[in-house]
Design an enzyme around this catalytic site. Structure first.
Site, short mmCIF file in Angstrom:
data_model
loop_
_atom_site.label_atom_id
_atom_site.label_comp_id
_atom_site.label_asym_id
_atom_site.label_seq_id
_atom_site.Cartn_x
_atom_site.Cartn_y
_atom_site.Cartn_z
N SER A 11 -3.83 4.89 3.51
CA SER A 11 -2.76 4.80 4.51
C SER A 11 -2.98 5.66 5.75
O SER A 11 -2.19 5.59 6.69
CB SER A 11 -1.42 5.17 3.88
OG SER A 11 -1.42 6.51 3.43
N LYS B 133 7.46 9.54 3.96
CA LYS B 133 6.55 9.94 5.03
C LYS B 133 7.30 10.21 6.32
O LYS B 133 6.97 11.14 7.06
CB LYS B 133 5.48 8.86 5.23
CG LYS B 133 4.53 8.74 4.04
CD LYS B 133 3.45 7.70 4.25
CE LYS B 133 2.49 7.69 3.07
NZ LYS B 133 1.39 6.73 3.23
#
Length: 349
Positions: free
Chosen positions: A247, A292
């Site tokens: 990611s 996140k």
């Protein structure tokens, strides 16, 4: 916090069910401990891809002049905790806003924890390579094809070595990994292909007679695995340890572009984000987007770059931070430029 306490008030039955799933771990010489078959996912550390980590540049580019950068382009992570007692699990859920997920979602039953860690590290390495190539393609900088490995007994094993750079195919200097594969597939077993090769700084020409593919005797076979790397003497290395998964790709790619091109992508601002990236610069979705965003906001970011496919989920965390919707590396730069110029940018809201 209040919402979660209210949930507990009406959640006695799920709590009892969770208690019923407690397992016993006995460690010789110690008391028996109780663990639950769940993992807790929460905000993890963030790293500025334009800065340093442990005394080294996170994105270290050599072989060319770099443009000065300011601000932050932080990649974000998700922390995972397992082997928790019931009280630890409930504490993570109540007081840290962690998400409890079945342990099989993190560590599949057919894989050990070490195997999962290795797979995540391999995915991280692949994302680094794709990030570099996506950046080179965006900047229209040369890309070379490096021989990663050859198959024993194959035509390539006799002509190529690991680390060779393929510079031409049958006299054509266009030699990306995909173009090499296409050139081989256009021929028949027994045909000859001429490869321009750079080895230890020397230019060579290798004539290779193609074999039959072991899985299809009508298809030509070279027997080399290849990867795209920066050309023109440029090298890009990434210096982060104990981080896994794919990611970080988009943020790595943006850091390379920012360092190799005039101006500043950040406009001096604290920007964070996440998203996978392929060689063509397409940004893909990731897991743990809300954690996140929370990590980025807690670190001081004012802008977060989120994959378009994660936008619906990301919108729930759009408090105190602007979440920009992106689908490619080029799109991320365009949206960030609009934001920095005070223009309307696509957001997840």
């Amino acid at each position: 916090m209040n919402r979660r306490l209210r949930t507990i008030s009406f959640g006695a039955i799920p709590l009892l069910l969770l208690t019923g799933l407690v397992t016993f771990d006995h460690i010789p010489g110690t008391s028996v401990s109780l663990t639950v078959p769940y993992a807790a996912e929460g905000p993890g550390p963030t790293f500025n891809t334009l800065g340093e980590y442990d005394g080294k540049q996170v994105v270290d580019i050599q072989g060319t002049e770099l443009d000065p950068t300011t601000g932050n382009l932080n990649m974000t992570t998700v922390s995972v905790r397992s082997n928790m007692t019931l009280m630890q699990a409930m504490g993570r859920w109540l007081f840290n806003k962690d998400t409890l997920v079945p342990i099989e979602q993190v560590f599949p039953q057919d894989q050990t924890e070490e195997q999962v860690t290795q797979a995540n590290q391999e995915a991280f390495s692949t994302s680094e390579a794709s990030a570099t190539i996506a950046a080179m393609n965006y900047l229209h900088l040369p890309v070379s094809t490096k021989v990663a490995q050859t198959v024993d007994g194959s035509p390539a094993a006799d002509a190529l070595q690991e680390g060779d750079l393929i510079t031409a195919i049958d006299g054509d200097s266009k030699a990306t990994p995909a173009q090499v594969v296409e050139a081989v597939q256009s021929k028949k077993p027994g045909d000859e292909i001429t490869l321009g090769v750079e080895r230890d700084g020397q230019q060579l020409e290798e004539k290779v007679t193609l074999a039959s593919n072991p899985h299809d005797d009508k298809t030509a076979f070279l027997g080399a695995s290849m990867e795209a790397v920066p050309g023109g003497g440029i090298s890009v290395d990434y210096n982060l340890e104990d981080v896994g998964g794919p990611s970080a790709g988009m943020m790595f790619s943006l850091a390379v572009i920012d360092k190799l091109s005039p101006g500043e992508l950040t406009g001096g601002k604290f920007v964070a984000g996440t998203g996978t990236v392929d060689d063509e610069g397409t940004v893909g979705p990731i897991g743990g987007i809300t954690h996140k965003i929370q990590a980025a906001r807690d670190a001081g970011a004012e802008v977060f770059l989120a994959p378009a496919d994660n936008c619906a989920e990301a919108a729930s965390e759009a408090k105190g931070i602007t979440i920009l919707k992106v689908s490619t590396v080029s799109d991320a730069i365009d949206q960030l430029t609009k934001y920095n110029n005070g223009e309307d940018a696509a957001t997840c809201s």
